[in-house]
Design a protein around this motif. Structure first.
Motif, short mmCIF file in Angstrom:
data_model
loop_
_atom_site.label_atom_id
_atom_site.label_comp_id
_atom_site.label_asym_id
_atom_site.label_seq_id
_atom_site.Cartn_x
_atom_site.Cartn_y
_atom_site.Cartn_z
N ALA A 177 0.82 -1.20 0.00
CA ALA A 177 0.00 0.00 0.00
C ALA A 177 0.86 1.26 0.00
O ALA A 177 0.56 2.24 0.68
CB ALA A 177 -0.96 0.01 1.19
N LYS A 178 1.94 1.22 -0.78
CA LYS A 178 2.84 2.36 -0.88
C LYS A 178 3.31 2.51 -2.32
O LYS A 178 3.17 1.60 -3.13
CB LYS A 178 4.05 2.18 0.04
N TYR A 179 3.89 3.68 -2.60
CA TYR A 179 4.42 3.97 -3.93
C TYR A 179 5.92 3.66 -3.95
O TYR A 179 6.65 4.09 -3.07
CB TYR A 179 4.20 5.45 -4.29
N GLU A 180 6.34 2.94 -4.99
CA GLU A 180 7.75 2.60 -5.12
C GLU A 180 8.40 3.60 -6.09
O GLU A 180 8.44 3.39 -7.30
CB GLU A 180 7.91 1.17 -5.64
N VAL A 181 8.95 4.70 -5.54
CA VAL A 181 9.49 5.77 -6.37
C VAL A 181 10.78 5.35 -7.07
O VAL A 181 11.04 5.74 -8.22
CB VAL A 181 9.71 7.05 -5.55
N THR A 182 11.60 4.59 -6.38
CA THR A 182 12.74 3.92 -6.99
C THR A 182 12.76 2.52 -6.42
O THR A 182 12.13 2.26 -5.38
CB THR A 182 14.08 4.62 -6.68
N SER A 183 13.46 1.61 -7.04
CA SER A 183 13.43 0.21 -6.62
C SER A 183 13.83 0.09 -5.15
O SER A 183 14.92 0.51 -4.75
CB SER A 183 14.38 -0.62 -7.47
N GLY A 184 12.92 -0.44 -4.34
CA GLY A 184 13.18 -0.65 -2.93
C GLY A 184 12.86 0.53 -2.04
O GLY A 184 12.87 0.40 -0.82
N VAL A 185 12.55 1.69 -2.63
CA VAL A 185 12.22 2.88 -1.84
C VAL A 185 10.71 3.11 -1.90
O VAL A 185 10.18 3.47 -2.96
CB VAL A 185 12.98 4.13 -2.34
N MET A 186 10.05 2.86 -0.76
CA MET A 186 8.59 2.94 -0.71
C MET A 186 8.16 4.22 0.01
O MET A 186 8.79 4.64 0.98
CB MET A 186 8.01 1.73 0.01
N LYS A 187 7.09 4.83 -0.46
CA LYS A 187 6.59 6.06 0.15
C LYS A 187 5.07 6.01 0.28
O LYS A 187 4.37 5.52 -0.60
CB LYS A 187 6.99 7.28 -0.68
#
Length: 590
Positions: free
Chosen positions: A390-400
């Motif tokens: 339930a998060k956005y993956e802005v770069t691989s492995g980085v969730m926001k």
């Protein structure tokens, strides 16, 4: 002998007299003598340079209304080499059958570029089935219903097409329901032959295409299900193709440009028109691309407001070519290849790499970022949202989270103030977050909704709901008619929302979107990069229209970006404390 010849001569004279009388009656009943007298008298004073041309023009106005006589449809290829539908319309004009209009439907691509091969194979089969069904719908249902109709009645024909499509959809749903009931009955009668699984299979977890999920990574307890695929009429591309073909036919009959004809379809009276500002694709990345960067799917170039279209496109072309040279020097010749939208697809790990590269290219060609060239970003947030976490993956492995994304965009725009447009920065489900984002950034950045809004024909009925933005992206495809596009644009204007006309990956060489964008006074167009024939054709068409409007002194320009400020509604005022309750007290505690 002489007597017989005399009688034959009398009969001949009588026949000639009768023929003349019938001719007099025929021409008189059709008003020919009076019409001839009127035009001959008028021409004497007009003294036209082309006498017979003037006669032809006059009698053409008296001829019968042209009607559709034949509709031909075929399967052809779109810009991606995928099958699509082309429709030709013939009309009876002044007693002769003539070819007048043609249109090719843009293809719809529902799968992301990184979809598994097995899904792509299923999608290819469904696409072919849809095209076959579309051709059958046109030949069997739509074409017979449109024969002998006036092609200039766009709204009437569009309504008829949609009515037939709805009937076909109902028949399709009923057929599927009967098949499902039959399959369920057979399974119940013989459970051993049932194709339904007896145990619910656990769906495979989605894994980022750019690497395996780390062991021990944190998981959210909230799992958001994927949105179900919208079930449309199989072969719905027939609707869009037919509507566009009717439009082109009407424009040909009226002997005017398509944008002028579309203007005539609207009830607006506008003295001057502004050419939409182009958002040109320069680089593509995103979740499906190589590298770790996800949040920028398309990096877009936007020319300075007030710049002529021709000059702005030329400047953007310089920047685009310079980016290609820089990528080739850094990553080899393959980095100079372009995708379906015409943009470069370099391997990058951070969004800053894309922005820095283009900024350097802008400087190299003698332009200034934030003055001559601005940026737009298509975030496609729905594609980078991880359903499990339930998060956005802005770069691989980085969730926001949603709030993290708002901070991320705010920081990115502070560091790169040339960014003046964000397309789909959040999912449509983030209603509260969308409002916060607009409140924070809408004063200096256009927040544009694309996939967050329904198709134009549904937008007309459902409206924008609670999700408000600076602009809405409209596409002409599938079940959308020309009339739907006009009505959806009006709905947006009534809501004080700007309009952007967008093309799709599976485009054709038709340039109707350029005409449509000008006629509905769209603020932006997003047709792709200044490369690939089908992309450039739209921009070239815009140049033609701008020159025509300038020649007619009907062209205007905006000297600055006017950002619609989106703030939450003011809270309702508190009730007056002086108002007493029914019992006469002032609300004191007992």
């Amino acid at each position: 002998m002489a007597t017989s010849m005399s009688r034959a001569s009398e009969r001949s004279a009588r026949d000639i007299f009768d023929t003349k009388q019938r001719a007099v009656k025929f021409y008189k009943e059709n008003g020919v003598p009076q019409k001839l007298e009127d035009i001959l008298n008028s021409m004497f004073y007009e003294n036209p340079p082309d006498v017979y041309g003037r006669l032809s023009e006059y009698f053409e106005t008296l001829s019968k209304t042209p009607i559709i006589s034949k509709i031909v449809t075929r399967e052809i290829l779109d810009s991606k080499g995928q099958p699509t539908v082309q429709t030709d319309i013939y009309c009876i004009v002044k007693g002769l059958e003539k070819f007048l209009g043609s249109s090719t439907a843009s293809s719809y691509n529902s799968l992301p570029e990184n979809a598994p091969q097995e899904k792509k194979e299923v999608d290819d089969k469904e696409r072919q089935d849809n095209i076959n069904a579309a051709i059958e719908h046109i030949q069997t249902h739509l074409a017979p219903a449109l024969i002998n109709r006036d092609p200039c009645q766009q709204q009437v024909i569009d309504n008829l097409i949609l009515e037939l499509a709805n009937t076909l959809k109902q028949e399709q749903d009923e057929k599927q329901r009967i098949e499902q009931e039959k399959a369920a009955a057979e399974a119940e009668a013989d459970p051993s032959n049932s194709s339904l699984p007896s145990v619910k299979e656990t769906p495979a977890k989605s894994v980022s295409p750019k690497g395996k999920k780390k062991i021990g990574s944190a998981k959210s307890s909230m799992v958001i299900p994927e949105e179900p695929k919208e079930e449309l009429l199989i072969g719905c591309s027939a609707v869009c193709s037919m509507s566009q073909a009717v439009l082109m036919t009407g424009a040909a009959l009226k002997k005017c440009q398509p944008y002028e004809y579309i203007i005539g379809l609207t009830s607006e009276v506008v003295e001057k028109y502004e050419i939409p500002t182009p958002m040109l694709n320069v680089m593509n990345s995103g979740r499906a691309a190589a590298g770790k960067q996800n949040v920028i799917k398309e990096l877009l170039l936007i020319p300075k407001p007030g710049t002529s279209l021709k000059k702005g496109l030329k400047q953007m072309q310089y920047v685009f070519n310079q980016v290609g040279k820089m990528l080739t020097a850094k990553q080899g010749v393959s980095a100079n290849f372009v995708n379906d939208m015409g943009g470069y697809c370099p391997t990058v790990d951070k969004p800053e790499q894309l922005l820095d590269t283009v900024q350097e290219a802008i400087t190299n060609v003698g332009l200034t970022t934030g003055e001559d060239v601005f940026f737009g970003i298509n975030c496609a947030a729905h594609e980078i949202f991880d359903m499990d976490k339930a998060k956005y993956e802005v770069t691989s492995g980085v969730m926001k989270t949603c709030d993290d994304m708002i901070e991320f965009y705010g920081d990115l725009i502070n560091r790169y103030p040339a960014i003046i447009a964000l397309i789909d920065p959040l999912r449509k489900h983030e209603i509260e977050g969308w409002g916060k984002l607009c409140e924070r950034l809408s004063e200096k950045c256009f927040i544009i909704g694309d996939y967050v809004y329904p198709r134009p024909e549904r937008l007309i009925q459902e409206g924008f709901g609670e999700l408000h933005s600076s602009a809405v992206s409209l596409k002409l495809q599938r079940l959308t008619t020309v009339s739907d596009m006009l009505h959806a644009a009006q709905v947006a204007k009534d809501e004080k929302t700007l309009v952007m006309i967008s093309d799709v990956a599976g485009a054709s060489s038709d340039t109707i979107l350029a005409d449509l964008a000008v006629s509905i006074r769209a603020k932006f167009v997003k047709f792709g990069a200044p490369s690939r024939g089908e992309r450039v054709a739209q921009y070239n068409r815009l140049i033609q229209i701008s020159e025509a409007l300038e020649e007619q002194d009907r062209l205007t320009t905006s000297e600055a970006f006017n950002f619609p400020v989106l703030k939450p509604p003011e809270p309702e005022p508190e009730p007056d404390n002086a108002i007493q309750e029914e019992d006469g007290t002032s609300g004191q505690a007992s």
